[in-house]
Write an enzyme that holds these catalytic residues in place. Structure first.
Site, mmCIF file in Angstrom:
data_model
loop_
_atom_site.group_PDB
_atom_site.id
_atom_site.type_symbol
_atom_site.label_atom_id
_atom_site.label_comp_id
_atom_site.label_asym_id
_atom_site.label_seq_id
_atom_site.Cartn_x
_atom_site.Cartn_y
_atom_site.Cartn_z
ATOM 1 N N CYS A 84 0.815 -1.227 0.000
ATOM 2 C CA CYS A 84 0.000 0.000 0.000
ATOM 3 C C CYS A 84 0.844 1.271 0.000
ATOM 4 O O CYS A 84 0.392 2.321 -0.463
ATOM 5 C CB CYS A 84 -0.918 0.024 1.217
ATOM 6 S SG CYS A 84 -1.824 -1.510 1.492
ATOM 7 N N HIS A 333 -8.744 2.165 -3.341
ATOM 8 C CA HIS A 333 -7.333 2.034 -2.956
ATOM 9 C C HIS A 333 -6.611 1.106 -3.933
ATOM 10 O O HIS A 333 -6.423 -0.077 -3.652
ATOM 11 C CB HIS A 333 -7.283 1.508 -1.518
ATOM 12 C CG HIS A 333 -5.927 1.165 -1.012
ATOM 13 N ND1 HIS A 333 -4.758 1.727 -1.485
ATOM 14 C CD2 HIS A 333 -5.545 0.298 -0.012
ATOM 15 C CE1 HIS A 333 -3.725 1.218 -0.825
ATOM 16 N NE2 HIS A 333 -4.181 0.352 0.063
#
Length: 378
Positions: A84, A333
């Site tokens: 991430c 995301h």
């Protein structure tokens, strides 16, 4: 030591998994945005292309993306994988290369396609091999390898921190409302590269309501907190910024949007990785001798509403300065691209509000947090 500046950048619209980009490989989606960035900033041969990617096919997919975009073969490109945090770390690495004098202009950010990610499995020689089974989520810590590990981390963080579902619900509603407002008012339009036929961010729900949130089932068996609404969707997208030296600015008669003041990273308990977004942010401000009130805008990758609550508890006077266009609970995301997306949103927030300092932060799988500090150029 050189100063690193950001000229600006572009992002794609963000797609949901198996949505508008379902047949677009990661390197193609990234290449389409990369080409528009190079055209906008009249870049033929940057010194480097540095791109984050979390679930692609490996093999230095950033180089594959650059070649797919038609970038001259003389331009080196390399991939950063902090899951991430990959996009934000790519920007931090690019800034460090410019600071050191190694480079004058770099394109950095990231790209991701969960829709086309490869199926992976263990080799029979590996001790974790159990048969011809595929997995989509990598192993982030010793001894544990489950598809639900990130959801479990958010669930455990909520439990340990005493965070209720009701607290998280308010952040879900806020994120979608602000993202809807930003879209309706065109607040982010100048940083979006419309590629591959996309016309909007697919994850934004203008009609998100408390009634809908109350009907959401828990995503984990026996779970108490995490739902499909207070955790981000699975996504596809790409985002890049152009970083350069002061020398490059002067030679080309350009004005930057912001100066990169610094970055930092931290490690934390991988079982509760959402905590590291705030920990990295606190470390960043302490490193630069800044207080909460010094920061005009904060952008955190809200992969889970748990992160929003942790931010609000630690920076209680800055809620109105936080994710002002909405966050990943609404937009989504796309792992490797998210750092680039929040950097672009931060630049827009600083520009539109006239703030001086802005900070961005991401919590990554395995318990790693990355944060970046910017100063708007007057």
């Amino acid at each position: 030591m050189e100063n690193a500046y950001i000229l600006g950048g572009l992002r794609s619209y963000v797609g949901v998994v198996n949505g508008m980009y379902r047949h677009i490989p990661a390197e193609v989606l990234g290449a389409e945005v990369l080409k528009q960035v190079m055209e906008k900033y009249q870049l033929c041969e940057p010194d480097y292309i540095i791109a984050g990617n979390g679930v692609g096919a490996g093999g230095n997919i950033a180089r594959l993306m650059a070649l797919t975009a038609g970038v001259d073969i003389s331009v080196p490109a390399f991939t950063v994988d902090v899951q991430c945090g990959s996009g934000l770390e790519s920007i931090a690495v690019a800034a460090a290369k410019i600071n050191s004098g190694e480079a004058d202009v770099i394109i950095a950010g990231g790209f991701e396609s969960s829709s086309t990610q490869p199926r992976r499995g263990y080799n029979p020689n590996h001790p974790d091999y159990t048969g011809d089974e595929w997995y989509s989520v990598a192993k982030f810590m010793p001894g544990i390898h489950r598809e639900t590990v990130m959801l479990e981390g958010a669930e455990l963080a909520a439990k340990r921190e005493g965070i209720t579902k009701e607290e998280m619900d308010s952040w879900v509603l806020r994120s979608h409302a602000l993202a809807t407002q930003a879209r309706e008012q065109g607040l982010l339009q100048n940083i979006i590269a419309p590629v591959c036929g996309a016309v909007k961010d697919e994850g934004i729900r203008p009609r998100m309501s408390q009634r809908l949130l109350d009907r959401m089932p828990k995503v984990l068996e026996g779970g108490e907190f995490i739902t499909a609404a207070n955790s981000c969707l699975i996504n596809d997208g790409a985002a890049f910024v152009v970083l350069c030296s002061q020398k490059y600015l002067q030679e080309h008669g350009l004005k930057a949007q912001a100066r990169v003041l610094g970055s930092t990273a931290c490690g934390g308990d991988p079982l509760v990785s959402p905590r590291t977004a705030v920990t990295a942010l606190q470390k960043l401000l302490a490193k630069h001798g800044l207080q909460e009130q010094d920061i005009a805008d904060f952008e955190l990758n809200e992969a889970f509403a748990v992160i929003d609550v942790l931010f609000a508890r630690s920076f209680q006077h800055s809620i109105d300065k936080y994710n002002v266009f909405g966050g990943a609970l609404a937009y989504g995301h796309p792992y490797g691209a998210s750092g680039g997306i929040i950097t672009l949103h931060l630049l827009e927030a600083l520009k539109q509000k006239g703030g001086r300092y802005g900070a961005a932060s991401v919590a990554a799988a395995g318990g790693v947090g990355t944060a970046l500090l910017l100063e708007r150029v007057e």
